[in-house]
Design a protein around this motif. Structure first.
Motif, PDB file in Angstrom:
ATOM      1  N   ASP A 192      -0.636  -4.211  -4.189  1.00 10.83           N
ATOM      2  CA  ASP A 192      -0.671  -5.346  -3.864  1.00 10.83           C
ATOM      3  C   ASP A 192       0.909  -5.842  -3.461  1.00 10.83           C
TER       4      ASP A 192
ATOM      5  N   ARG B   6       2.246  -8.958  -5.695  1.00 11.56           N
ATOM      6  CA  ARG B   6       2.827  -8.518  -7.096  1.00 11.56           C
ATOM      7  C   ARG B   6       3.685  -7.632  -7.188  1.00 11.56           C
TER       8      ARG B   6
ATOM      9  N   ALA C 149      -2.879  -2.291  -7.522  1.00 10.27           N
ATOM     10  CA  ALA C 149      -3.692  -3.162  -8.076  1.00 10.27           C
ATOM     11  C   ALA C 149      -5.055  -2.309  -8.399  1.00 10.27           C
TER      12      ALA C 149
END
Length: 590
Positions: free
Chosen positions: A508, A511, A515
């Protein structure tokens, strides 16, 4: 059109000649001069093409097995052929009957590189991956391995071999490069010169080698270094002629004159000083393996051949297709293909070439006008293993592996306006770039420990990298534990999807963290974005649908074999290839 539950077979649109070897002789069958070509048919079975140098008539003779052959040697009423890339057969064709003898092979070997006739009347050859010296007895039709040429277990290549009186010279690589000498008298191997040296040419009196960019010369009888002028030392094994103002390799015909290959054509120069006559190879170009697929804004499918440096286009509207001549002067194949507007940008092995082609204009590769070869990244980078993507800056980015015998890799950028080429090496020291994707801000790369001509580095974990093309900074770097090999990368639905062994790791970017991990339990060979919320993953035998929100995976059914490339055209249709000659269209919707 053959229909299946998941897909239909559209066509075999990729067709080309890939001539690896040639020879010329008076054919004992009809006593006519023949120019003989060894054609490699990627994904299929290769063939020989016999061309009558006077009439231009052609005869195609399929090989008993394997895709093609580098090695050709004419001995009286027989033509000896050494094949690749799967079986390393030695085939012997009786020219009078046009019948093949029983194929011979050494089980461990997949390539035979070239043949030489020794002074003992035996035929010798080098191999891959066992780095062997082979001896063939033409009278007995018997093939023998004389053993490994190198004590280094990660030297895989004995390429090529040369004959001098009572000895055979062998170029060895790629972990260590040196020249091995095999004695016919006592069957021993010794070494000539220094590590890093390689034979260029040899005859009964002199040996010419290259070492660190300089030429060295040796006596063929004593193997001692001799001091002579370079111009008097070289034995011309490959002659040259002039075609359209350029020097091009050719061979001398037994009746006088020269012959050679120019792209998908052959030429004959009947007398010295005359302009060579160029003609199409007089047999049908066979279907060959599809290597890379892409599509343009009109929904036309474009692709490259598995070998032979050609491309093709396929129009789904009417089923028509077209195949090009060679896109550049280097041998190999096109890996990277990406359209920017009406221009097709390509990256190819083995010359590390960047090439741009404008389909709306006349083809003129020979003058480097269209397609046009740009600045290459060779010799340091040669294989665009990770293929090409359009980056966040609108430029064409490509991921590469390093030269033979070198662990490492890098990336390159082609400015679609100025055509300027920039490259970066050693992003992960000692690892090649194996996957590449992009979003609106970053490039995403995977790397691994493989190398051209080298053993895989089992003790190093693969890497995943987030790279900022504006600043050239590494934004994120993750090294996996040794074991699963990282490969292809896809950006889709705001996430980065990458293959690591039999799993798909999902990253991801928002972030800067992983993930999820999707256990495909299959060696995924290709992935594409699918509808608004899922990804299609092509395994070795099945097609999988992965939901981008829940990470749930479902099998949609069986596929022919492992898919190696796919493209999504503007209307959403998906075309793919399964490491063979056929183009498939997916018609089942998940």
């Amino acid at each position: 059109m053959e229909m299946h539950a998941l897909y239909s077979i559209e066509a075999e649109p990729c067709r080309n000649f890939c001539i690896l070897g040639s020879t010329a002789f008076i054919d004992p069958l009809d006593n006519r001069e023949k120019f003989v070509l060894s054609n490699f048919s990627a994904g299929s079975v290769g063939n020989l093409v016999f061309i009558d140098t006077i009439t231009g008539e052609g005869e195609s003779i399929p090989l008993p097995g394997d895709s093609g052959a580098w090695a050709l040697l004419w001995i009286g009423e027989h033509l000896i052929v050494g094949t690749c890339p799967d079986y390393g057969y030695l085939h012997s064709l009786n020219l009078m009957t046009r019948r093949w003898a029983e194929p011979l092979r050494i089980d461990s070997e997949t390539y035979i590189w070239n043949f030489v006739l020794g002074t003992d009347g035996m035929v010798y050859a080098g191999t891959y991956p066992g780095c062997l010296l082979l001896r063939y007895d033409p009278a007995a039709h018997m093939l023998t391995s004389l053993g490994r040429v190198s004590d280094n277990p990660v030297n895989f290549y004995s390429r090529n071999v040369f004959a001098i009186p009572n000895r055979i010279l062998i170029n060895v690589c790629c972990n260590e490069q040196f020249v091995s000498v095999w004695s016919m008298e006592d069957g021993t191997f010794t070494r000539l010169g220094d590590y890093g040296e390689a034979v260029i040419e040899a005859d009964e009196t002199r040996i010419c080698t290259e070492f660190e960019g300089t030429r060295r010369f040796y006596s063929s009888s004593t193997l001692e270094m001799i001091d002579i002028e370079e111009g008097t030392a070289l034995v011309t094994q490959v002659e040259m002629t002039v075609l359209d103002g350029k020097r091009i390799a050719a061979l001398r015909l037994p009746g006088g004159g020269m012959a050679g290959i120019k792209g998908q054509d052959y030429f004959i120069q009947y007398a010295e000083g005359e302009e060579p006559v160029c003609r199409p190879i007089p047999t049908s170009a066979p279907p060959t393996r599809i290597h890379t697929l892409t599509s343009d804004s009109d929904g036309v499918v474009w692709g490259s051949s598995g070998f032979g440096q050609t491309i093709f286009r396929y129009n789904p509207q009417d089923g028509s297709y077209w195949n090009s001549a060679a896109v550049c002067d280097s041998g190999g194949e096109v890996y990277g293909m990406a359209f920017v507007g009406r221009e097709l940008f390509m990256a190819s092995y083995a010359g590390g070439d960047h090439v741009v082609y404008r389909p709306d204009e006349t083809w003129n590769q020979y003058d480097n006008l269209n397609p046009r070869t740009l600045q290459p990244v060779a010799p340091s980078l040669i294989r665009p293993l990770a293929k090409s993507v359009i980056g966040p800056d609108g430029a064409v980015w490509t991921g590469w592996s390093a030269a033979y015998g070198v662990y490492g890799g890098g990336i390159s950028r082609v400015d679609p306006v100025t055509k300027e080429v920039t490259s970066w090496q050693g992003l992960v020291p000692g690892q090649q770039v194996s996957g590449l994707a992009a979003d609106g801000r970053y490039l995403y790369l995977t790397t691994n420990g493989a190398g051209n001509g080298l053993a895989y580095k089992e003790d190093e974990g693969c890497c995943f990298m987030v790279w900022d093309p504006v600043s050239g900074a590494v934004v994120h770097l993750h090294r996996f534990e040794p074991g699963p090999i990282a490969g292809l990368v896809l950006y889709a639905h705001g996430l980065v999807w990458m293959r690591t062994g039999n799993e798909i790791a999902v990253f991801d970017p928002a972030r800067m963290a992983f993930a999820a991990t999707v256990p495909v339990n299959d060696a995924c060979g290709c992935m594409v974005a699918y509808n608004d919320s899922s990804v299609l993953a092509f395994g070795e035998t099945s097609l999988y649908l992965i939901d981008a929100s829940s990470m749930q995976i479902a099998s949609l059914g069986d596929i022919p074999s492992q898919v190696t490339t796919a493209t999504v055209v503007p209307d959403g249709s998906i075309y793919f290839n399964q490491n063979g000659t056929r183009l498939f269209k997916l018609h089942a919707r998940g």
